[in-house]
Design an enzyme around this catalytic site. Structure first.
Site, mmCIF file in Angstrom:
data_model
loop_
_atom_site.group_PDB
_atom_site.id
_atom_site.type_symbol
_atom_site.label_atom_id
_atom_site.label_comp_id
_atom_site.label_asym_id
_atom_site.label_seq_id
_atom_site.Cartn_x
_atom_site.Cartn_y
_atom_site.Cartn_z
ATOM 1 N N CYS A 190 -17.852 -6.740 3.653
ATOM 2 C CA CYS A 190 -19.021 -7.035 4.339
ATOM 3 C C CYS A 190 -20.091 -7.415 4.155
ATOM 4 C CB CYS A 190 -19.661 -4.977 4.674
ATOM 5 S SG CYS A 190 -20.741 -4.646 4.429
ATOM 6 N N SER A 211 4.683 -7.059 -1.430
ATOM 7 C CA SER A 211 4.669 -7.046 -0.386
ATOM 8 C C SER A 211 5.451 -8.151 0.376
ATOM 9 C CB SER A 211 2.825 -6.587 0.262
ATOM 10 O OG SER A 211 3.044 -7.463 0.866
ATOM 11 N N THR A 268 0.900 -1.574 0.060
ATOM 12 C CA THR A 268 0.047 0.537 0.131
ATOM 13 C C THR A 268 0.722 1.521 -0.437
ATOM 14 O OG1 THR A 268 -1.754 -0.629 0.856
ATOM 15 C CG2 THR A 268 -1.479 1.654 1.152
ATOM 16 N N GLN A 270 0.493 -9.646 -5.541
ATOM 17 C CA GLN A 270 0.143 -10.745 -5.461
ATOM 18 C C GLN A 270 1.349 -11.524 -6.465
ATOM 19 O OE1 GLN A 270 -2.138 -11.941 -4.385
ATOM 20 N NE2 GLN A 270 -2.906 -10.424 -3.177
ATOM 21 N N HIS A 299 4.237 -9.916 2.833
ATOM 22 C CA HIS A 299 3.595 -11.141 3.742
ATOM 23 C C HIS A 299 2.751 -11.246 2.419
ATOM 24 C CE1 HIS A 299 -0.451 -8.745 4.156
ATOM 25 N NE2 HIS A 299 0.289 -8.564 3.450
#
Lengths: 124, 405
Positions: B328, B205, B78, B185, B207
């Site tokens: 959500c 990234s 990010t 990714q 992780h």
């Protein structure tokens, strides 16, 4: 034990044990289907009525786990009751029994609406 | 009471497990006391820490065929995306203020672009084809005199769709436009060569490559300038100030070294496991693959099971950890912007489920997952009125639904 972040144990218990998920045939069966996939929920409710008494209640539901749980709860609850005893069941009652948070209240409303629609078909 | 403590993990796109070989290196470093600020240039503790950071930069550079000084440490992809985009367009704003990206990018790119739009930049969002792939001709046509940056992700985090980075890189290089690639990714699934692919800025990234969370990197081609987002002690040549987290850097470096060694073997296993999973899922009727197999990176399947609500599916699938990109699960979910951009109907997008596999996934796990998925799909369809209608051949989109509220 990990807790589900959205659904409590009552909701999950009904969701994983849907005994009343079924269809009924026959003249004494009243059916209604309310909601839409676009709204995120569809509930089909069928009541087998004899005289003034609900002999059986079954459902089919498309929607989140709370809707399926609420439909199962309603069906289990109304079996054996009189029409008079069930016609005032509303969303707030259902939400209270299932301890639904506000964000899931619409599922209880859909159950109430469907129940009222089925009962409205009596004498049609 | 309903959920297994260790369900089968098929959510590698969200986070990859820490590789035990990385864990061993981290553990040893912690046992030794983990002392040393790499910016302390006057004593041995600092030198030791600096050596760790330098070695890790080399490990990352090697994975993507870059040079160690071209690696910038950040807190994750990010931040890398933020720095790459905001930093470059600010520095080069005199050359133009037009940016090209795609509608299926990660929010860390889209939200940055939305912010820049408010600052007076113009953004072109390329809409992908229905298989998720950006048409190269459309990209070519979108380029203007004042285009300064193209930002396109390598592999999509929701669908696994791959973009033709090499071809885009050729075009941007020819036109003298900076090219940023979000490779969060893809680094664990595809070979990356920043030179052959014409990439100027690349986000990574830790992780997502079996390293610890909280650290990432930005590759910055030598000569490319950025306005820093974080100012301070002038660390990392002034591009990004702040003391470096040596522990995390050590882990990311080791993870990238392992990735370099394991990538081709990992890829082959992943390809086979993904095929196996898809064969299992596909044997259920009316399953839609969101994407096209030949354009998917190994290890991803995004599927919609017709007649089933995505939330109910994931809630019922107690022994497999997957995710739906509808973040959500209340009644008012927002469907995935990625799937909507690919032309899916809102409902199909809302019900989509992402399966993502990785290095630790086994054949047994896939077979068990297929069993569990099959059970849940059959169970939920048996109680779905929508499935009942579909089976009767009804058109769900045009069905006269009784909507009371």
């Amino acid at each position: 034990m990990m807790k589900h972040p959205i659904y409590n144990e009552i909701v999950l218990s009904y969701f994983f044990n849907t005994k009343q998920a079924d269809s009924l045939q026959g003249g004494s069966v009243l059916s209604a289907m309310v909601g839409s996939p676009a709204q995120g929920g569809v509930l089909k409710l069928q009541l087998q009525i004899s005289g003034d008494q609900i002999k059986n209640a079954v459902f089919k539901a498309y929607g989140n786990a709370a809707l399926i749980a609420a439909a199962e709860y309603l069906c289990e609850t109304v079996i054996g009751l009189s029409i008079a005893a069930v016609q005032n069941i509303n969303a707030a009652d259902i939400a209270a029994v299932l301890s639904l948070p506000r964000s899931l209240f619409s599922t209880a409303l859909l159950v109430e609406d469907t129940l009222k629609t089925v009962l409205g078909k009596r004498g049609e | 009471m309903f959920y297994e403590n260790k369900p089968i993990y098929l959510d590698y796109a969200a986070e990859t497990p820490l590789d035990p070989r990385v864990a061993a290196v981290l553990s040893a470093y912690l046992q030794e006391g983990a002392l040393g600020n790499p910016h302390s240039v006057q004593h041995v503790y600092g030198w030791k820490a600096k050596a760790i950071v330098d070695k890790a930069a080399g490990q990352i550079a090697e994975l993507i065929h870059a040079q160690p000084p071209e690696i910038l440490w950040t807190s994750g992809a990010t931040e890398s995306n933020n720095l790459a985009i905001k930093g470059s367009v600010d520095f080069y704003q005199d050359k133009g203020r037009h940016i090209i990206t795609s509608a299926t990018e990660h929010k860390a790119v889209l939200d940055v672009c939305a912010y820049l739009q408010k600052q007076g930049y113009e953004i072109t969002y390329l809409k992908p084809q229905s298989n998720g792939v950006i048409a190269i001709d459309e990209l070519r046509q979108a380029i203007r005199q004042d285009t300064i940056l193209v930002s396109i992700m390598h592999v999509n985090n929701e669908t696994g769709v791959m973009q033709d980075i090499r071809t885009i890189g050729k075009i941007t290089r020819q036109k003298g436009i900076l090219f940023h690639v979000d490779a969060a990714q893809s680094a664990s699934r595809l070979p990356i060569n920043v030179n052959e692919m014409g990439i100027d800025l690349l986000s990574l990234s830790s992780h997502k490559v079996y390293g610890p969370a909280g650290i990432g990197a930005l590759y910055v081609r030598q000569g490319v300038q950025l306005t820093p987002l974080i100012q301070g002690g002038g660390h990392q040549s002034g591009f990004r100030s702040g003391s470096l987290p040596v522990l995390l850097i050590l882990g990311m470096g080791k993870a990238c070294e392992l990735m370099k060694a394991d990538l081709s073997a990992d890829r082959e296993v992943l390809q086979n496991l993904t095929k196996r999973l898809w064969a299992g899922i596909q044997s259920l009727e009316s399953v839609r693959l969101n994407g096209e197999l030949s354009f998917l990176a190994p290890g991803y399947l995004n599927a919609t099971f017709e007649g089933i609500d995505g939330d109910a599916f994931i809630t019922a699938l107690t022994n497999v950890a997957v995710s739906s990109k509808a973040a959500c699960t209340s009644a008012a979910v927002t469907p995935s912007h990625v799937l909507i951009a690919m032309g899916l109907r809102e409902q199909a997008a809302q019900n989509a489920v992402r399966f993502s596999l990785g290095r630790m996934t086994t054949t047994e796990e896939i077979d068990e997952a297929v069993k569990q998925i099959t059970y849940v799909v059959i169970r939920l369809r048996a109680l779905s009125p929508v499935w009942e209608l579909l089976k009767e051949g009804k058109n769900i989109t045009h069905y006269p639904w009784q909507v009371l509220r």
